[in-house]
Design an enzyme around this catalytic site. Structure first.
Site, PDB file in Angstrom:
ATOM      1  CG  ASP A  22     -69.230  50.776  36.415  1.00 22.50           C
ATOM      2  OD1 ASP A  22     -69.796  49.691  36.231  1.00 22.50           O
ATOM      3  OD2 ASP A  22     -68.002  50.894  36.505  1.00 22.50           O
ATOM      4  CD  GLN A  38     -68.065  53.045  31.758  1.00 24.32           C
ATOM      5  OE1 GLN A  38     -67.408  52.164  31.242  1.00 24.32           O
ATOM      6  NE2 GLN A  38     -67.823  54.320  31.535  1.00 24.32           N
ATOM      7  NE  ARG A 150     -61.235  48.740  35.815  1.00 21.10           N
ATOM      8  CZ  ARG A 150     -60.515  47.640  35.567  1.00 21.10           C
ATOM      9  NH1 ARG A 150     -59.394  47.725  34.883  1.00 21.10           N
ATOM     10  NH2 ARG A 150     -60.903  46.468  36.019  1.00 21.10           N
TER      11      ARG A 150
END
Ligand code: FRU
Length: 446
Positions: A22, A38, A150
């Protein structure tokens, strides 16, 4: 040594080594675009603990070297520095992310065994980080939530700070939690947004406005696949929001992208007021592959896309205007020919049936009679096992295709729909055949 491999992208951000997923922490800081993502630098297959990598650019195409800037190094993020976002404050960027913790033992990691902590750090230069501070823990989330909470996204509105978090309830319903704060550090639960029968988990939420209208972006997991939409394993799209987000009135969901490779996007606003979207040009748990993995790297981000509101209230996506500056003079495209490695095709459909075949094994086709636009791989190696994706209802009067070394992004009818895919040609230049349309190819000079 694999930096010169023919599948290395030229226009798209990809990792030097290892795995990317991501986009995170997107912001414009003093006129420079800050991009985090990420990353598992040591494992191209995505194993290992997730970190945040960082790059910056002032034109979206020339980037600083990749640097890993956030590592799992405190108890509250020991199993991974998961996704999150940024806000720009005077003299610093404040980042927020999820510290993922998987406790050792026999757990399902859905209802027990996992901590999801909202953590913040600041940075004055984009890469040197302050000490980490934990802001929210599992006990701060509503009691009916599972351990899957999250991906904080923060923005300022009505004189306060607001945060959305993606969540899965204990009864497997995807939703977004909204928190409020006066000082960006102390947060209180304010509201929840959900939609009946719309998946078991919503990842990577994003609230943003375009032309005054509010939109809630989410990446839902667990939607039922259909013939012309929701074709990937997981989805990404947006709901228009009626009134305040806290009232939870969500309109119809629209997918951002109908291709094989798109997930977990994030938006931000540039200093000159443009809303930019970046997606991960990849998806978890797909049954197709990327042959770069054994070579030591995998995945890339999409191009940055400018978002505008179309006549019907749906959002239009277009490659950032900075791309235009890199284009050579046009060369006509008709019948058959060859394409350079990085180029933009601007095509117009002239017949009821249109087809563009690339590298002899990938066809983009439209039929006026059915209104179906389809992307089909006839060659298993070229598509890494990708097969077919299609949508319905476009006029397909125009088609803009951004071709990079191993990806295509197709913008239909001025960006009303977009299809993104990876593809892996055996050799370059890539041959094409075109029927039912005409247009130009512009080489990208970077
Ligand atoms: C989406 C996602 C996020 C999570 C991150 C971990 O692709 O699952 O929800 O924070 O990836 O890398």
């Amino acid at each position: 040594m694999t930096m010169n491999h023919p599948w290395r992208q030229t226009l798209h951000v990809e990792p030097k080594t290892g795995w990317l997923n991501d986009p995170n922490g997107l912001c414009d800081y003093g006129g420079v675009h800050q991009l985090y993502y990420q990353s598992s630098p040591e494992d191209a297959a995505g194993g290992g603990k997730k970190c945040w990598a960082h790059r910056q650019s002032s034109d979206f195409f020339h980037w600083s070297e990749e640097e890993t800037v956030l590592f799992p190094d405190i108890p509250e993020d020991r199993s991974g520095v998961y996704s999150g976002s940024a806000v720009v404050l005077p003299g610093e960027i404040r980042l927020f992310y999820t510290g993922n913790v998987k406790e050792p033992g026999e757990y399902d990691y859905i209802l027990s065994g996992r901590q999801a902590n909202v953590i913040t750090v600041t940075t004055a230069d984009g890469s040197t980080m302050s000490e980490k501070q934990v802001l929210l823990r599992n006990s701060d989330y509503p009691a009916d939530c599972s351990c899957h909470v999250r991906d904080p996204k923060i923005w300022r509105e009505e004189g306060i700070w607001k945060m959305v978090l993606g969540a899965r309830t204990r009864r497997d319903r995807g939703c977004v939690l909204v928190y409020h704060s006066q000082d960006v550090l102390h947060w209180t639960f304010a509201a929840r947004c959900t939609q009946p029968d719309f998946g078991y988990m919503w990842e990577c939420p994003d609230f943003f406005r375009v032309g005054g209208q509010g939109y809630l972006g989410v990446s839902p997991q667990g939607l039922t696949h259909e013939e012309y939409r929701y074709q990937n394993v997981y989805q990404s799209g947006y709901f228009p929001v009626e009134g305040k987000l806290e009232e939870g009135k969500l309109g119809a969901f629209t997918e951002w992208d109908y291709g094989f490779d798109f997930y977990a996007p994030q938006t931000y606003e540039t200093a000159d007021g443009r809303r930019i979207l970046y997606g991960w040009m990849g998806i978890p748990d797909a049954d197709y592959e990327n042959p770069t993995t054994p070579l030591g790297w995998q995945h890339c981000l999409t191009l940055p896309r400018e978002i505008r509101v179309g006549e019907d209230g749906k959002l239009l996506q277009q490659p950032v205007r900075e791309l235009e500056r890199l284009l050579s003079a046009p060369a006509p495209m008709e019948g058959a020919g060859e394409l350079p490695k990085a180029c933009v095709l601007k095509l117009t459909r002239t017949q009821p049936d249109f087809a563009l075949t690339l590298a002899g094994g990938l066809t983009l086709a439209y039929r006026e009679e059915t209104g179906v636009f389809a992307l089909s791989f006839a060659d298993k190696a070229l598509g890494g096992g990708r097969t077919k994706r299609q949508s319905k209802g476009m006029a397909c009067k125009t088609l803009e295709v951004v071709v990079d070394a191993s990806s295509l992004e197709m913008y239909l009818d001025g960006g009303k729909q977009v299809f993104s895919t990876r593809f892996y040609p055996e050799s370059y230049p890539v041959g094409y055949t075109l029927t039912g349309g005409t247009g130009s190819v512009f080489t990208v000079n970077l």
